[in-house]
Design a protein around this motif. Structure first.
Motif, PDB file in Angstrom:
ATOM      1  N   LEU A 302       0.731  -1.375   0.186  1.00 19.73           N
ATOM      2  CA  LEU A 302      -0.225  -0.128  -0.117  1.00 19.73           C
ATOM      3  C   LEU A 302       0.947   1.548  -0.085  1.00 19.73           C
ATOM      4  CD1 LEU A 302      -3.429  -1.013   2.493  1.00 19.73           C
ATOM      5  CD2 LEU A 302      -3.249  -0.858  -0.214  1.00 19.73           C
ATOM      6  N   ASP A 303       1.405   1.024  -1.278  1.00 22.97           N
ATOM      7  CA  ASP A 303       2.616   2.548  -1.030  1.00 22.97           C
ATOM      8  C   ASP A 303       1.570   3.454  -1.491  1.00 22.97           C
ATOM      9  OD1 ASP A 303       4.890   1.225  -1.100  1.00 22.97           O
ATOM     10  OD2 ASP A 303       4.578   0.741  -3.831  1.00 22.97           O
ATOM     11  N   SER A 304       2.458   5.382  -0.379  1.00 23.69           N
ATOM     12  CA  SER A 304       1.361   7.160  -0.246  1.00 23.69           C
ATOM     13  C   SER A 304       2.914   6.950  -0.515  1.00 23.69           C
ATOM     14  CB  SER A 304       0.441   5.815   0.774  1.00 23.69           C
ATOM     15  OG  SER A 304       1.381   6.103   1.591  1.00 23.69           O
ATOM     16  N   PRO A 305       2.002   8.583  -0.985  1.00 20.63           N
ATOM     17  CA  PRO A 305       2.906   9.599  -0.788  1.00 20.63           C
ATOM     18  C   PRO A 305       3.206  10.439   0.764  1.00 20.63           C
ATOM     19  CG  PRO A 305       1.466  10.138  -2.141  1.00 20.63           C
ATOM     20  CD  PRO A 305       0.776   8.942  -1.744  1.00 20.63           C
ATOM     21  N   THR A 306       4.742   9.580   1.328  1.00 18.48           N
ATOM     22  CA  THR A 306       5.018  10.065   2.506  1.00 18.48           C
ATOM     23  C   THR A 306       5.355  11.375   2.958  1.00 18.48           C
ATOM     24  OG1 THR A 306       5.727   8.721   3.703  1.00 18.48           O
ATOM     25  CG2 THR A 306       7.456   9.122   2.159  1.00 18.48           C
ATOM     26  N   THR A 307       4.832  12.046   4.331  1.00 16.70           N
ATOM     27  CA  THR A 307       6.174  13.232   4.640  1.00 16.70           C
ATOM     28  C   THR A 307       7.053  12.273   5.724  1.00 16.70           C
ATOM     29  OG1 THR A 307       5.312  14.818   5.786  1.00 16.70           O
ATOM     30  CG2 THR A 307       4.378  13.086   6.704  1.00 16.70           C
ATOM     31  N   LEU A 308       7.436  14.246   6.495  1.00 20.41           N
ATOM     32  CA  LEU A 308       8.386  13.336   7.658  1.00 20.41           C
ATOM     33  C   LEU A 308       7.559  13.000   8.504  1.00 20.41           C
ATOM     34  CD1 LEU A 308      10.500  16.929   6.742  1.00 20.41           C
ATOM     35  CD2 LEU A 308      11.237  14.231   6.241  1.00 20.41           C
ATOM     36  N   PRO A 309       9.137  11.843   8.865  1.00 21.16           N
ATOM     37  CA  PRO A 309       8.520  11.812  10.603  1.00 21.16           C
ATOM     38  C   PRO A 309       7.989  12.643  11.151  1.00 21.16           C
ATOM     39  CG  PRO A 309      10.688  10.472   9.069  1.00 21.16           C
ATOM     40  CD  PRO A 309      10.819  11.568   8.626  1.00 21.16           C
ATOM     41  N   VAL A 310       7.259  11.827  12.113  1.00 22.41           N
ATOM     42  CA  VAL A 310       6.577  12.714  12.753  1.00 22.41           C
ATOM     43  C   VAL A 310       7.868  13.892  13.813  1.00 22.41           C
ATOM     44  CG1 VAL A 310       5.426  13.092  15.725  1.00 22.41           C
ATOM     45  CG2 VAL A 310       4.994  11.847  13.777  1.00 22.41           C
ATOM     46  N   GLY A 311       7.859  14.530  14.423  1.00 23.66           N
ATOM     47  CA  GLY A 311       8.962  15.155  14.535  1.00 23.66           C
ATOM     48  C   GLY A 311       9.795  16.281  14.104  1.00 23.66           C
ATOM     49  N   PHE A 312      10.082  16.418  12.825  1.00 18.53           N
ATOM     50  CA  PHE A 312      10.564  16.787  12.147  1.00 18.53           C
ATOM     51  C   PHE A 312       9.855  18.049  11.193  1.00 18.53           C
ATOM     52  CE2 PHE A 312      14.236  13.371  10.765  1.00 18.53           C
ATOM     53  CZ  PHE A 312      15.069  13.842  11.836  1.00 18.53           C
ATOM     54  N   GLY A 313       8.837  18.495  11.438  1.00 21.72           N
ATOM     55  CA  GLY A 313       8.067  19.786  11.051  1.00 21.72           C
ATOM     56  C   GLY A 313       7.424  19.733   9.654  1.00 21.72           C
ATOM     57  N   GLY A 314       6.940  17.698   9.171  1.00 21.82           N
ATOM     58  CA  GLY A 314       6.867  17.953   7.686  1.00 21.82           C
ATOM     59  C   GLY A 314       5.329  18.449   6.888  1.00 21.82           C
ATOM     60  N   ASP A 315       5.328  18.765   5.826  1.00 18.60           N
ATOM     61  CA  ASP A 315       3.710  19.338   5.693  1.00 18.60           C
ATOM     62  C   ASP A 315       2.852  18.299   6.270  1.00 18.60           C
ATOM     63  OD1 ASP A 315       5.709  21.188   4.283  1.00 18.60           O
ATOM     64  OD2 ASP A 315       5.544  20.153   2.478  1.00 18.60           O
ATOM     65  N   GLN A 316       1.472  18.916   5.782  1.00 20.17           N
ATOM     66  CA  GLN A 316       0.448  18.294   6.241  1.00 20.17           C
ATOM     67  C   GLN A 316      -0.120  16.700   5.191  1.00 20.17           C
ATOM     68  OE1 GLN A 316      -3.245  20.316   7.029  1.00 20.17           O
ATOM     69  NE2 GLN A 316      -4.447  18.494   6.355  1.00 20.17           N
ATOM     70  N   PRO A 317       0.401  15.679   5.208  1.00 22.59           N
ATOM     71  CA  PRO A 317       0.508  14.138   4.691  1.00 22.59           C
ATOM     72  C   PRO A 317      -1.019  14.390   3.528  1.00 22.59           C
ATOM     73  CG  PRO A 317      -0.173  13.326   6.499  1.00 22.59           C
ATOM     74  CD  PRO A 317       0.002  15.209   6.895  1.00 22.59           C
ATOM     75  N   GLN A 318      -0.708  13.672   2.873  1.00 19.75           N
ATOM     76  CA  GLN A 318      -1.869  13.320   1.744  1.00 19.75           C
ATOM     77  C   GLN A 318      -2.065  12.345   2.455  1.00 19.75           C
ATOM     78  OE1 GLN A 318      -1.049  13.551  -2.550  1.00 19.75           O
ATOM     79  NE2 GLN A 318      -2.244  11.821  -2.804  1.00 19.75           N
ATOM     80  N   VAL A 319      -3.605  12.178   2.115  1.00 22.77           N
ATOM     81  CA  VAL A 319      -4.501  10.624   2.693  1.00 22.77           C
ATOM     82  C   VAL A 319      -4.700  10.022   1.126  1.00 22.77           C
ATOM     83  CG1 VAL A 319      -6.217   9.905   3.866  1.00 22.77           C
ATOM     84  CG2 VAL A 319      -5.803  11.821   4.318  1.00 22.77           C
ATOM     85  N   SER A 320      -4.455   8.263   1.595  1.00 19.43           N
ATOM     86  CA  SER A 320      -4.897   7.921   0.774  1.00 19.43           C
ATOM     87  C   SER A 320      -5.977   7.101   1.128  1.00 19.43           C
ATOM     88  CB  SER A 320      -3.094   6.853   0.674  1.00 19.43           C
ATOM     89  OG  SER A 320      -2.062   7.839   0.390  1.00 19.43           O
ATOM     90  N   ALA A 321      -5.715   5.965   0.378  1.00 22.20           N
ATOM     91  CA  ALA A 321      -7.709   5.148   0.295  1.00 22.20           C
ATOM     92  C   ALA A 321      -7.209   3.911  -0.282  1.00 22.20           C
ATOM     93  CB  ALA A 321      -8.008   6.324  -0.102  1.00 22.20           C
TER      94      ALA A 321
END
Length: 399
Positions: A302-321
């Motif tokens: 279930l590949d999906s766009p990913t954001t930075l790990p928690v604590g690194f201030g990543g962008d709001q992630p995209q929700v996959s479905a």
């Protein structure tokens, strides 16, 4: 007697009600160490002998007897090589002929979680006896779950070896390892059970929605356990105030960033499953992609766009479905499951993990047995040791 032309229902106490009343009437103020003796007294009223309450150890290898009133307990039984273990793994009663009667094993089920096994010897067994034993086991399981909140007795019984402080923290944080409901089932395993630090998971079934998160905090020991605790605490808070899935990441990210140094992080995966329709949504924050299992085989990541790990201030992630089909299972795991390797050899990798999943799925076992067998298979492949936490959560949409 009739009242207003209607027969007054019989409210006299039957044998079965009186039997269950022994448990119910004494439960409220019952000290935890007397749960075993109370169950033994109840068993004696149906002619039962040598009753045992068997609890699963934290390593999920053995069923350990709860000490009786006199301190005696008996020997632990291997889950993989005993009738009690078969009862535990299959969540169904198992009856065995013995020289002095029939040894009956009944699963201790509470909210779909398998607490352990109730075992007792009887001269004979009929359908009425089986019904009573099933109901007694249900009440006993509830008692064990309730009393566990204010005693160390059950913890000590289940602990098969010394446990690290970090592991103590993680186990106190966890929900039940398994939940089996009509529409959805969940099962998780943490390894190494007595030294786990940064891995954790959480779930909640709110109405027709299953919420689930898995986290892997960097490092080892107390630092990792503390980070995982903050991440799970933030996840629970965000989930309980009903914010959107992508915003849960931002909430967790701020909580970890505010409490730890800039180079500290937690990889995470947050999911939401509609148990009516099978629609699964998720966000990924630097975590390994989960695997979709359909018809007993891994069919895709279930590949999906990913954001930075928690604590690194990543962008709001995209929700996959994705739309699940009835019977589909989803395997979530930490990187320790695939990045571990024997000294001087290549990492195990996802291909080997997929091969093992496919082999275990062919046995068509329940979700708890598959999760446990997969974890133990991986542990044996490492030579019974690991340099990192290696944990997994398997859930099934039952349709």
């Amino acid at each position: 007697m009739t009242v207003g032309g209607r027969a007054d229902p019989d409210r006299s106490e039957s044998f079965g009600e009186g039997l269950l009343g022994v448990l119910l009437d004494g439960a409220h103020e019952l000290p935890p160490h007397l749960v075993g003796p109370l169950v033994a007294e109840t068993m004696a009223r149906v002619g039962g002998r040598d009753p045992q309450i068997l609890l699963q150890d934290y390593g999920q290898q053995q069923l350990v007897p709860l000490p009786a009133y006199d301190g005696a307990a008996g020997d632990a039984l291997p889950i993989d090589r005993s009738e009690a273990g078969r009862c535990f793994l299959e969540s169904r009663p198992v009856e065995v002929l013995t020289p002095d009667g029939i040894r009956v094993h009944v699963p201790l089920l509470d909210g779909g979680d398998q607490v352990g096994v109730l075992a007792v010897t009887l001269d004979g067994v009929d359908d009425d006896t089986r019904r009573l034993l099933r109901r007694i086991a249900g009440l006993a399981a509830g008692l064990l779950r309730t009393k566990n909140g204010y005693t160390d007795l059950f913890f000590r019984t289940r602990r098969g070896e010394p446990m690290s402080v970090a592991a103590e923290i993680q186990w106190s944080l966890l929900p039940p390892l398994s939940m089996v409901m009509p529409h959805v089932a969940v099962a998780g395993v943490l390894e190494p059970a007595y030294a786990v630090a940064g891995d954790s998971f959480d779930y909640a079934l709110n109405g027709d929605v299953l919420h689930l998160a898995m986290v892997d905090a960097m490092g080892h020991g107390l630092d990792a356990a503390t980070m995982a605790t903050v991440a799970i605490g933030a996840y629970r808070h965000a989930r309980r105030i009903s914010i959107e899935l992508s915003e849960i990441y931002l909430f967790m990210d701020r909580a970890v960033a505010e409490q730890f140094a800039p180079d500290h992080f937690v990889t995470a995966q947050m999911m939401r499953l509609d148990t009516d329709t099978g629609r699964l949504q998720w966000v990924n924050a630097g975590h390994p992609a989960p695997m979709l299992i359909r018809a007993h085989r891994v069919v895709r990541r279930l590949d999906s766009p990913t954001t930075l790990p928690v604590g690194f201030g990543g962008d709001q992630p995209q929700v996959s479905a994705v739309a699940l089909e009835p019977g589909d299972r989803v395997l979530c795991f930490t990187d320790g499951l695939v990045e571990e390797h024997k000294s001087g050899q290549e990492q195990f990798g996802e291909k080997q993990l997929i091969d093992w999943v496919n082999q275990l799925e062919q046995a068509d076992h329940g979700i708890r047995a598959v999760a446990r067998d997969l974890s133990h298979t991986l542990k044996r492949a490492r030579g019974e040791s690991t340099s990192d936490d290696a944990s997994l959560v398997l859930f099934e949409w039952r349709g």
